[in-house]
Each structure stands twice: as structure tokens, then as C-alpha cells.
Write a protein that holds these residues in place. Structure first.
Motif, PDB file in Angstrom:
ATOM      1  N   ASP A 523       0.794  -1.231   0.000  1.00  0.00           N
ATOM      2  CA  ASP A 523       0.000   0.000   0.000  1.00  0.00           C
ATOM      3  C   ASP A 523       0.826   1.280   0.000  1.00  0.00           C
ATOM      4  OD1 ASP A 523      -2.504  -1.310   0.009  1.00  0.00           O
ATOM      5  OD2 ASP A 523      -2.292  -1.713   2.155  1.00  0.00           O
ATOM      6  N   LEU A 524       2.121   1.180  -0.249  1.00  0.00           N
ATOM      7  CA  LEU A 524       2.928   2.390  -0.324  1.00  0.00           C
ATOM      8  C   LEU A 524       2.408   3.333  -1.412  1.00  0.00           C
ATOM      9  CD1 LEU A 524       6.593   1.061  -0.019  1.00  0.00           C
ATOM     10  CD2 LEU A 524       5.362   2.444   1.661  1.00  0.00           C
ATOM     11  N   LYS A 525       2.435   4.628  -1.104  1.00  0.00           N
ATOM     12  CA  LYS A 525       2.025   5.643  -2.068  1.00  0.00           C
ATOM     13  C   LYS A 525       3.259   6.181  -2.807  1.00  0.00           C
ATOM     14  CE  LYS A 525      -1.713   7.182   1.003  1.00  0.00           C
ATOM     15  NZ  LYS A 525      -2.228   8.334   1.810  1.00  0.00           N
ATOM     16  N   PRO A 526       3.059   6.776  -3.980  1.00  0.00           N
ATOM     17  CA  PRO A 526       4.183   7.407  -4.678  1.00  0.00           C
ATOM     18  C   PRO A 526       4.740   8.589  -3.888  1.00  0.00           C
ATOM     19  CG  PRO A 526       2.335   7.069  -6.177  1.00  0.00           C
ATOM     20  CD  PRO A 526       1.821   6.794  -4.784  1.00  0.00           C
ATOM     21  N   GLU A 527       6.027   8.812  -3.998  1.00  0.00           N
ATOM     22  CA  GLU A 527       6.663   9.988  -3.429  1.00  0.00           C
ATOM     23  C   GLU A 527       6.408  11.199  -4.334  1.00  0.00           C
ATOM     24  OE1 GLU A 527      10.621   8.053  -1.344  1.00  0.00           O
ATOM     25  OE2 GLU A 527      10.700   8.586  -3.459  1.00  0.00           O
ATOM     26  N   VAL A 528       6.081  12.336  -3.740  1.00  0.00           N
ATOM     27  CA  VAL A 528       5.860  13.574  -4.495  1.00  0.00           C
ATOM     28  C   VAL A 528       6.769  14.652  -3.916  1.00  0.00           C
ATOM     29  CG1 VAL A 528       4.204  15.303  -5.253  1.00  0.00           C
ATOM     30  CG2 VAL A 528       3.472  12.920  -4.962  1.00  0.00           C
ATOM     31  N   ALA A 529       7.696  15.157  -4.731  1.00  0.00           N
ATOM     32  CA  ALA A 529       8.671  16.144  -4.275  1.00  0.00           C
ATOM     33  C   ALA A 529       8.399  17.496  -4.912  1.00  0.00           C
ATOM     34  CB  ALA A 529      10.081  15.686  -4.626  1.00  0.00           C
TER      35      ALA A 529
END
Length: 742
Positions: A523-529
């Protein structure tokens, strides 16, 4: 559960259609466009800037040539680039770090191919697949990377290219040329050789390139450990020898190019074989890695602009076990074989269109399909039996991307670049299985696999990247740049689909080299930088006498994939099992660089001072902890003499103590140090000689990003080796290389 192959068929059809349309298109004289968008280049080692990328650096052959003598690791060719450091790994496989972000958080392309590490320890990263002697140009995007350079990353980007094809001039007949070279480095008894050979006519060019590199264990500058034992009867290591640092690598490539007026087709075939590469910060070693690559590209120049298409396929067969410096026999089990196989297929179609003298539009589409199997065959009759352990079973990761980019030369002082990119990332994996599938099983294998198998594994992420860059040049002595970006990265297959909490299995899933074990989370979400980067560049009008460049930056990352304790608590001062988790993070710092022509005399030539200072800080906003593997304050100062064909350099490197460490990972602190390096190069018409001494005073020191030393002993057990020893840097090394061109 299998993902559809329709996108691949569509991508191939699109590429073939583009090639066919090119063949029948008009053959008017081309309008040559720049290969890369706006931003400013800093040429390392020389005060001659050239226009290219924001916060960027381009390294060409002249800059790379003297660096090759001291390394067999392509990533370390970036060692003089502001903002770049290195995460320690094997002798040809270190991972570049740009402003605190590394590995999959960077977009790395080699000859247009997006290559993926197919290993639970990331022992075969993208840059390990090209030997330093084959690298012709490296472009580095630090922090703000145009959307046309790639996606699925939140840090910078590296674009690595081998030499462009050479053709004979009209009426010249057959062109034949080539080179041969060899080197030796005293620390580790490292040696290698390389050769290239080209035969070309006016329209057809064929080039072969081959290289080999090998080294024994290297030696530190002092006795950094307290035990000589390796776990193998009769085999010990001196207290200053860095166990599991030996390697051997063999690379071969064949490049075929065909041109017809304004159209160029290129086919590159490559094979890499690494019979062994040992890792001092991993519990396993690479016992074989074979990669085969097929890379077909097309470039067409038209009156309206440039069209580029590329289709590639890469297959990796990777094997791990305990190397010579680690205990091999565990009860009835002769070692612990671990295998993986990765397949990557990619298609890209990109166009650069000159809308006017002021405006350039770039747009394109990309598709990438990645397949991974990671399995561990049974060994012995104990806990690693009777079945096969499926770490990742039929892992699938597909990317579909579209981007558009507009560069505008608003007036002689102002230039802007705006970009938008969308990526869809689809991931899936089949059911997992432990060694034991019934009865009483060690390490919760049945419970963990049943929990993982009971749920849906498919995930689809919709990711957006946006960039806005601007450059202002009020006069010939100053340039100012600013950039804003949103970048997004989806988790990799190991972050989402590794499932076992059994310490013995979990410690084998670790690509950061800290000695801990890791468990994935579907269930990890994408990283948003979100990144802000500013640059000011002051220099003399001719850009030859002096220059100073300062680049502050700030990045906030939502859903940063960090780690937390997998159980109720984790002990201090030891290795633990951790679980990947989304948290909030920020990174900020400043890169400084400059040069000064200190003296110029007819008798002794030019003397140039150059320097770099890097400051980076990273912290977890949810826990208050420091981020892992952040390089402490560091600086380089060099004095270079250039007199005719002779170049001499004395370099001092300074690194502060690393006290800001990740408590969650029990990261080891390291002390500050200073090193002195010497190097010289001399070029004749066809021959170049490079000699040097690294770490002249044989200083003992720990690598701040080297990870935990687990290069010898009982590495299978999570507590079988002592905690608290960092991987040391190399002691003194005297090296020499010679290259002959014909």
C-alpha cells in the motif's frame, strides 16, 4: 493477473510508423536544433561554461579521460560535480547521490535506455552496465530536471552516452581507427585493459568496444576492525583489509550505424559478464551477473526540427551467495543461493519542433515494461528447505508517459522553460512462498506468505511532473537562474512486494547497505517532491579568468518512503528488521563552486585554483529523525598547472564528522578527515599517460555513505556480525594508465 501486452504492441507500432513516415518524408536541408533544453553548464576542471541545463554539469571526453585512470566505477566519474556524492557498494557499482537523493530516486539513462537494478541489494545499478572507458559524455541535472529528461524520479537525472558513430569523409574510402589502453592501481592490485576498433564508410559505421577490470580486496589506511576471522576455516583477513571488496568485470559492445542524408539509424548490442563482485556492506556477494542489451535508435533532421525514436530490450541474469570472505557452510546448508532475472523493454518517440526563432516545442511519449523474478533455491536439509523461497514472483512494473515542453527565448536577457509530464505506473506480483510450505516453519514463513497472498497485489499510480525554469543574463559577467518543480516516483517492486518478516530473509532485502532487514508494503504511495532551486553565476566577461557559482535548494517530499521498526520496538546499537513506510521529509542545502586563474607565465604555464563546497541536510518531518545517508559538509580545493601537453594537479579533500544520522536505522556516525591527492597527465599525438597518488598520506577514515561493514564473518544471522563498524575508505593507492589511439 498478467498485465496486458497491448501497450507494448501499440508502442512498437508507433515507433515503426514514425520510422516509415521518416523514410518517405521530405529531404530538405535540416534545421539543427540543440540536443538539450535551457539551463547553464558548468564544465568541471575548466573555466569555460557552455549553455545547457539548470544546476547542471556536462562532462565531455577531455574532462573524463584523466579520471578513468583512478577508477573502474563509472559513477565515480562524477566525483568533481557540485552536489554529487556516492553511496558505497561494490567496486563497479556505487550509487550516485545528488543533493541527498539516490538510487531509484534519480533518473539514469545509458545510451537512451532506462535500466533497472534486478537485485534485492541493487548490486547491478544502471551505471554498472557501462565501463568508464566507454563513456563519452555525461549530463547531470542536479535537482531540477526538465520533463524531457525522464520521469518516475524525484531527484536529479544522469544522461550517459557512449561515443557517437564516426563516418568516412566523401571520397576518403574506408576509415579505420581505434584505441587500446591499460591501467594498474596498487591498492587492491587492480588492473584492466580496454580496446576499441572502428571501420566505417561514408554511410555505414561499425565499432567494437571491449574492456576488462579486476581487483583484489583493497586496504584501508589503518586497522579499522578488531577481528581477522571470516567464518571460513583457515581463512583470515588482516585488520586493515576490507573484506568482500574484490571484483571482476567484462564488458563488450558492438555499435552499428547507418546514415542516409539527414537520417541516422543506430543499433547497439552489449553484453556484460561479472563473474564476481563482492560487497563489504551487504550480507551476500554477487557470484555471477550477465546482462544482454539490444538498443535500436533513429534520429531524423527535418526542416521543422528533429525526430528521435528508440526501442530497447535488456535481460539480466543475476546470482548471489556468500563470497570468499564470508562464512559459507551453515549446518547442512552449503551457502544460500539467491537468483533473480529481470527483463526491461522500452520504447520512446520524441520530437523537437522549431515553432519560431524564439520558441522550441518538445513533446514525446515513452513506454517501459519491466519483469522480475527473484527466487532462492533450497539449500541443505534445515531451515532453507525443502522448497524454493519466492521473494518476488513474476513482479511486473509498466510505465506509460507523455510529456510536453516549451522553451522560449523571450529576449536576449530572458529565457524560460515550462514542462508537463504524466506517467501511469502499473504494478503487480504473483503469490509468494517460503522454503517451508506446511507444518512447523521457521520465521513465520507460512503466516507471512498467507497474509501477503490473501490480498490483491495490483496497483496503479497516476503521477504528474511539472517544471518551470527561467534564466536572466543582464550582461556578460553574470547569470541568474530559478526553477520550480514537482516530481513523482512510484515505489519499486522490492519496496512493495517483499513480504517476509523472518530476520534471516529480511536482511537479504536491503539496497541501502546499513545491515538491517527490510519488509515491503503493497500500500505504499508514490513519493511527491516539490523543489525550489536558485543559481547565481558571476564571472569575467570571457569566462576564462575567474568564476563563482552558488546554488541553494529546498525540497519537500510528501509520502517519502522511509522506514519504521517492524515490531513494537527496535533495540539501539544493533541491526533490526524495518518496514518501508510513507512519511514526510525535507532536504535543503547549498552547492558552491569557483575557479581562479592565479598565474600565467611563459615558462611554467597556467596555474588555476578551483574549489567545491557542498552542504546538505535532510530530516524526517514526521519523526524528527535525520534522513539516512546524507553527506556531511564537504569541500575540495585543487591547484592545477597546465603547460602545453602536461597537466599537474594537487588536490585536498575535506569532510566533516557525520553526527546527524538516522536513529531508526541505527546509522553509524563517522569522523571527519582530510585527504591529499596528486595526479599528472601528458599527451603526445597518439598516446596519453596518466599517473597519480590517491590518499598520499595513507590516512585512515570511514566513508560517510559507505554503510555498515559486514564484509566478513557469519553474515546470514542478523546478529552474527558486530554492529558499529563503518566501511572504511581506501588507503594510499599509486596508479598509472596509458592509452594509445590509432
Amino acid at each position: 493477473m498478467m498485465l496486458s501486452n497491448k501497450p507494448l504492441s501499440f508502442g512498437l507500432s508507433l515507433a515503426i510508423s514514425a520510422l516509415w513516415n521518416n523514410a518517405i518524408a521530405q529531404s530538405e536541408p535540416p534545421l539543427v536544433l540543440p540536443d538539450t533544453p535551457l539551463t547553464t553548464l558548468v564544465v568541471v576542471g575548466t573555466p569555460e561554461p557552455v549553455d545547457t541545463h539548470l544546476d547542471g554539469v556536462t562532462l565531455d571526453t577531455d574532462i573524463l579521460q584523466p579520471m578513468r585512470a583512478a577508477t573502474s566505477d563509472t559513477a565515480t566519474l562524477l566525483r568533481d560535480v557540485p552536489g554529487v556524492s556516492f553511496q558505497g557498494a561494490g567496486g563497479v557499482s556505487s550509487l550516485p547521490v545528488i543533493r541527498g537523493l539516490a538510487d531509484d530516486r534519480l533518473r539514469i539513462k545509458v545510451d537512451g535506455m532506462d535500466l533497472i537494478a534486478s537485485c534485492p541489494n541493487h548490486m547491478n545499478p544502471a551505471l554498472s552496465y557501462i565501463d568508464p572507458t566507454r563513456v563519452d559524455v555525461i549530463q547531470v541535472f542536479a535537482g531540477i530536471a526538465p520533463v524531457s529528461s525522464g520521469g518516475d524520479s524525484i531527484g536529479g537525472a544522469l544522461i550517459v552516452e557512449s561515443a557517437k558513430p564516426q563516418f568516412a569523409r566523401a571520397g576518403e574510402g574506408i576509415l579505420t581507427q581505434g584505441s587500446i589502453g591499460t591501467y594498474y592501481r596498487s591498492n587492491g592490485n587492480a588492473m584492466g585493459a580496454n580496446a576499441t576498433l572502428t571501420a566505417a564508410g561514408e554511410n555505414l559505421s561499425v565499432t567494437y568496444a571491449g574492456s576488462t577490470a579486476q581487483s583484489d580486496n583493497y586496504r584501508a589506511g589503518d586497522n579499522f576492525k578488531t577481528s581477522t576471522l571470516t567464518g571460513r576455516p583457515g581463512h583470515t583477513l588482516p585488520l586493515d583489509e576490507v573484506g568482500s571488496s574484490a571484483y571482476r568485470s567484462i564488458n563488450q559492445a558492438l555499435a552499428i550505424a547507418l546514415r542516409n542524408e539527414n537520417h541516422l539509424f543506430d543499433l547497439k548490442l552489449g553484453r556484460q559478464r561479472i563473474p564476481y563482485e563482492n560487497f563489504p556492506n551487504q550480507r551476500m556477494d554477487m557470484t555471477d551477473n550477465t546482462s544482454d542489451q539490444v538498443n535500436l535508435g533513429y534520429t531524423g533532421q527535418y526542416q521543422w526540427g528533429v525526430l528521435k525514436t528508440r526501442v530497447y530490450h535488456e535481460k539480466t541474469r543475476h546470482e548471489m551467495n556468500f563470497g570468499d570472505d564470508k562464512q559459507f557452510q551453515y549446518g547442512t546448508a552449503p551457502g544460500m543461493p539467491m537468483n533473480s532475472e529481470g527483463k526491461t523493454t522500452g520504447v520512446s518517440v520524441n520530437a523537437d519542433i522549431r515553432l519560431s526563432e524564439r520558441d522550441i516545442l518538445r513533446f514525446g511519449s515513452e513506454y517501459q515494461a519491466y519483469r522480475l523474478d527473484d527466487w532462492w533455491p533450497p539449500s541443505g536439509t534445515g531451515g532453507m528447505s525443502p522448497g524454493t523461497f519466492w521473494n518476488v514472483n513474476d513482479g511486473q512494473r509498466d510505465r506509460y508517459a507523455l510529456f510536453g515542453e516549451w522553451e522560449a527565448k523571450i529576449n536576449p536577457q530572458w529565457t524560460s522553460l515550462l514542462g508537463l509530464r504524466h506517467e501511469t505506473v502499473r504494478m503487480d506480483a504473483d503469490n509468494a512462498a517460503g522454503y517451508c510450505t506446511s507444518g512447523m516453519c521457521m520465521g513465520n514463513q507460512l503466516v507471512d506468505s498467507a497474509r501477503f497472498n490473501s490480498r490483491d497485489h495490483s496497483k496503479t499510480d497516476h503521477n504528474w511532473d511539472l517544471t518551470a525554469l527561467a534564466r536572466y543574463t543582464p550582461d556578460a559577467t553574470q547569470t541568474y537562474e530559478a526553477g520550480l518543480a514537482q516530481k513523482t516516483r512510484s515505489p519499486n517492486l522490492y519496496e512493495r512486494y517483499t513480504w517476509s518478516t523472518w530476520p534471516m530473509a529480511a536482511v537479504m532485502n536491503n539496497f541501502v547497505g546499513d545491515g538491517n532487514g527490510y519488509v515491503g508494503d503493497v500500500d505504499l504511495k508514490p513519493e511527491v517532491a516539490h523543489t525550489l532551486s536558485l543559481t547565481a553565476d558571476w564571472h569575467d566577461a570571457r569566462k576564462k579568468i575567474w568564476g563563482v557559482r552558488i546554488s541553494p535548494y529546498y525540497t519537500h517530499v510528501r509520502d517519502y518512503i522511509d522506514a519504521r521498526c517492524n515490531g513494537a520496538s527496535c533495540a539501539d546499537g544493533k541491526f533490526n528488521v524495518l518496514k518501508y513506510a510513507n512519511q514526510s521529509a525535507r532536504l535543503y542545502g547549498i552547492d558552491l563552486s569557483g575557479h581562479l586563474l592565479a598565474a600565467s607565465t611563459p615558462a611554467y604555464g597556467d596555474f588555476t585554483l578551483s574549489g567545491i563546497v557542498n552542504v546538505t541536510h535532510g530530516d524526517n518531518r514526521d519523526t524528527g529523525d535525520d534522513l539516512y545517508n546524507i553527506m556531511p559538509l564537504n569541500a575540495k580545493l585543487a591547484l592545477t598547472q597546465k603547460r602545453g601537453r602536461l597537466t599537474n594537479t594537487v588536490e585536498a579533500q575535506f569532510v566533516a564528522a557525520k553526527n546527524n544520522v538516522s536513529n531508526t536505522r541505527n546509522e553509524v556516525e563517522t569522523g571527519g578527515y582530510g585527504l591529499v591527492n596528486l595526479r599528472s597527465g601528458y599527451t603526445w599525438k597518439q598516446v596519453r599517460l596518466d599517473v597519480g597518488i590517491d590518499n598520499v598520506f595513507d590516512r585512515g577514515y570511514a566513508l560517510p555513505l559507505g554503510g555498515a561493514y559486514i564484509g566478513q564473518g557469519t553474515t546470514m544471522s542478523i546478529s552474527g556480525i558486530p554492529w558499529g563498524v563503518a566501511v572504511p575508505g581506501p588507503g594510499r593507492s599509486i596508479y598509472a594508465s596509458v592509452n594509445y589511439q590509432f
